[in-house]
Scaffold this active site. Structure first.
Site, PDB file in Angstrom:
ATOM      1  N   ARG A 183      -2.141   2.572  -5.204  1.00  0.00           N
ATOM      2  CA  ARG A 183      -2.513   1.308  -4.556  1.00  0.00           C
ATOM      3  C   ARG A 183      -1.349   0.645  -3.831  1.00  0.00           C
ATOM      4  O   ARG A 183      -1.515  -0.423  -3.246  1.00  0.00           O
ATOM      5  CB  ARG A 183      -3.062   0.311  -5.598  1.00  0.00           C
ATOM      6  CG  ARG A 183      -4.557   0.367  -5.805  1.00  0.00           C
ATOM      7  CD  ARG A 183      -5.039  -0.834  -6.601  1.00  0.00           C
ATOM      8  NE  ARG A 183      -4.934  -2.078  -5.844  1.00  0.00           N
ATOM      9  CZ  ARG A 183      -4.958  -3.292  -6.386  1.00  0.00           C
ATOM     10  NH1 ARG A 183      -5.032  -3.434  -7.697  1.00  0.00           N
ATOM     11  NH2 ARG A 183      -4.873  -4.364  -5.636  1.00  0.00           N
ATOM     12  N   LYS A 184      -0.191   1.269  -3.850  1.00  0.00           N
ATOM     13  CA  LYS A 184       0.964   0.656  -3.224  1.00  0.00           C
ATOM     14  C   LYS A 184       0.992   0.934  -1.717  1.00  0.00           C
ATOM     15  O   LYS A 184       0.257   1.779  -1.208  1.00  0.00           O
ATOM     16  CB  LYS A 184       2.253   1.141  -3.892  1.00  0.00           C
ATOM     17  CG  LYS A 184       2.327   0.798  -5.385  1.00  0.00           C
ATOM     18  CD  LYS A 184       2.207  -0.704  -5.619  1.00  0.00           C
ATOM     19  CE  LYS A 184       2.415  -1.097  -7.073  1.00  0.00           C
ATOM     20  NZ  LYS A 184       1.300  -0.792  -7.958  1.00  0.00           N
ATOM     21  N   GLY A 185       1.892   0.217  -1.023  1.00  0.00           N
ATOM     22  CA  GLY A 185       1.923   0.297   0.435  1.00  0.00           C
ATOM     23  C   GLY A 185       2.237   1.678   0.962  1.00  0.00           C
ATOM     24  O   GLY A 185       1.685   2.104   1.981  1.00  0.00           O
TER      25      GLY A 185
END
Length: 379
Positions: A183-185
């Site tokens: 879910r990180k950038g």
């Protein structure tokens, strides 16, 4: 069935597949290999530090950071309260005590006044958290740390690409840690990194992250046959070269991903700003927010659970923001953090990722408004 609009989603494709194919062809798939070293060099340059160490996850990087900083059992470390509990867990892993400090109601990052008030003779350091990617107040925190002889750690799990007063996230403290979770950038599905300017911390972390001995890549480059000696307990915290290859491709994508998510955030702001029961997130003027997540604050009169249920029935994924850590039973009795507790009860994260279409953003915003209105009308 309605279309499902994902809460988070990686942006991956041919570039990542090609990078993986190169690693397969090289024959070195294991962790801490040549592709990891290449990623570490590029990531350190991207965040403006002298050293980077690719790790299996951000929790591992936090653990290594505290070991490298010499935290001992019985020490106290002040931790920003509004965060995933991995931050507090890392303090427990070294036998120390996390002391949670309340956060600002606008940026949700740790309140420097709360940090100062939490300092005791046993305090050795501070861990700030860049909530949803927005950096904390590092100038104020640095001044407090220096005044009291404390270390400062930046939990930059969500903040790849963020800036604070023109300086990149990761370069704002003695050591910083990143997450490359799905879910990180930027993401390899899992993974993390420790970054620092300290030779001492970097050297110690690199030793401990591969069971406490020199890595196989270094040994393989020697002309003789060194036999490792285990003189202390280490860990298997390495990132695989396959994941590092994905991260190299993700680093290339980062500027475009940030631009897209900033546009999406601006559109959400515009669509939601006039609803009196929905507060949109605040971006401090001296920071660039990477929008790892888009989190709205619901009015206390709104039943968040009912809103979430309605959204999910309509195919819009959502979740709470993050944790008020001091409320988690694993930490025992702690000082109340009322701002963090309030955010924990009222925050709602809605879809945010670079694959969202304009139509999906408008659908999410309309669904949220309708769900909030219905929840209030049904009281």
């Amino acid at each position: 069935m309605p279309e499902v609009i994902a809460l988070g989603q990686p942006t991956v494709g041919d570039a990542e597949l090609a990078a993986i194919a190169e690693v397969f062809a090289s024959g070195w798939l294991a962790g801490a290999g040549p592709t990891c070293r290449k990623f570490e060099e590029r990531f350190a340059a991207a965040v403006g530090t002298r050293h980077a160490l690719a790790t299996s996850n951000c929790g591992a990087a936090l653990h290594l950071a505290l070991l490298g900083l010499g935290v001992q059992p019985g020490d106290e470390v002040i931790v920003a309260d509004y965060t995933f509990p991995a931050t507090g867990h890392s303090v427990l892993w070294v036998g120390a005590k996390p002391v949670f400090a309340d956060v600002r109601p606008d940026t949700w990052t740790v309140d420097p006044q709360a940090v100062e008030a939490a300092i005791t003779p046993r305090t050795v350091g501070i861990i700030a958290v860049d909530v949803a990617g927005q950096p904390a107040d590092y100038d104020e925190l640095r001044a407090i740390a220096d005044r009291h002889g404390l270390f400062l750690v930046e939990d930059a799990a969500c903040s790849a690409g963020a800036t604070y007063k023109g300086r990149p996230a990761g370069s704002l403290a003695d050591v910083a840690t990143f997450s490359f979770h799905g879910r990180k950038g930027i993401t390899a599905g899992e993974g993390g990194a420790l970054v620092t300017d300290s030779d001492e911390i970097a050297t110690r972390a690199r030793k401990l992250y591969t069971y406490g001995v020199e890595g196989a890549l270094t040994r393989a480059q020697l002309s003789h046959l060194p036999i490792p000696v285990f003189d202390e307990v280490g860990y298997n915290y390495r990132l695989s070269d396959v994941a590092a290859a994905i991260m190299l491709a993700q680093l290339d994508r980062l500027p475009d991903l940030l631009a897209i998510k900033r546009r999406i955030a601006a559109r959400y702001h515009e669509l939601l700003k006039d609803h009196e029961l929905i507060a949109t997130p605040y971006e401090a003027p001296d920071r660039e927010h990477p929008w790892q997540a888009y989190i709205v604050t619901l009015d206390p009169s709104v039943n968040r659970g009912e809103v979430a249920t309605t959204l999910r029935k309509r195919g819009v994924q959502c979740t709470f923001g993050t944790y008020a850590s001091h409320l988690q039973p694993v930490y025992g009795q702690t000082t109340p953090c009322p701002v963090s507790a309030d955010l924990f009860n009222r925050h709602l994260a809605i879809p945010m990722h670079a694959n969202l279409t304009d139509e999906q953003v408008e659908t999410v915003a309309a669904a949220l408004i309708e769900a909030v209105d219905a929840a209030v009308a049904g009281r």
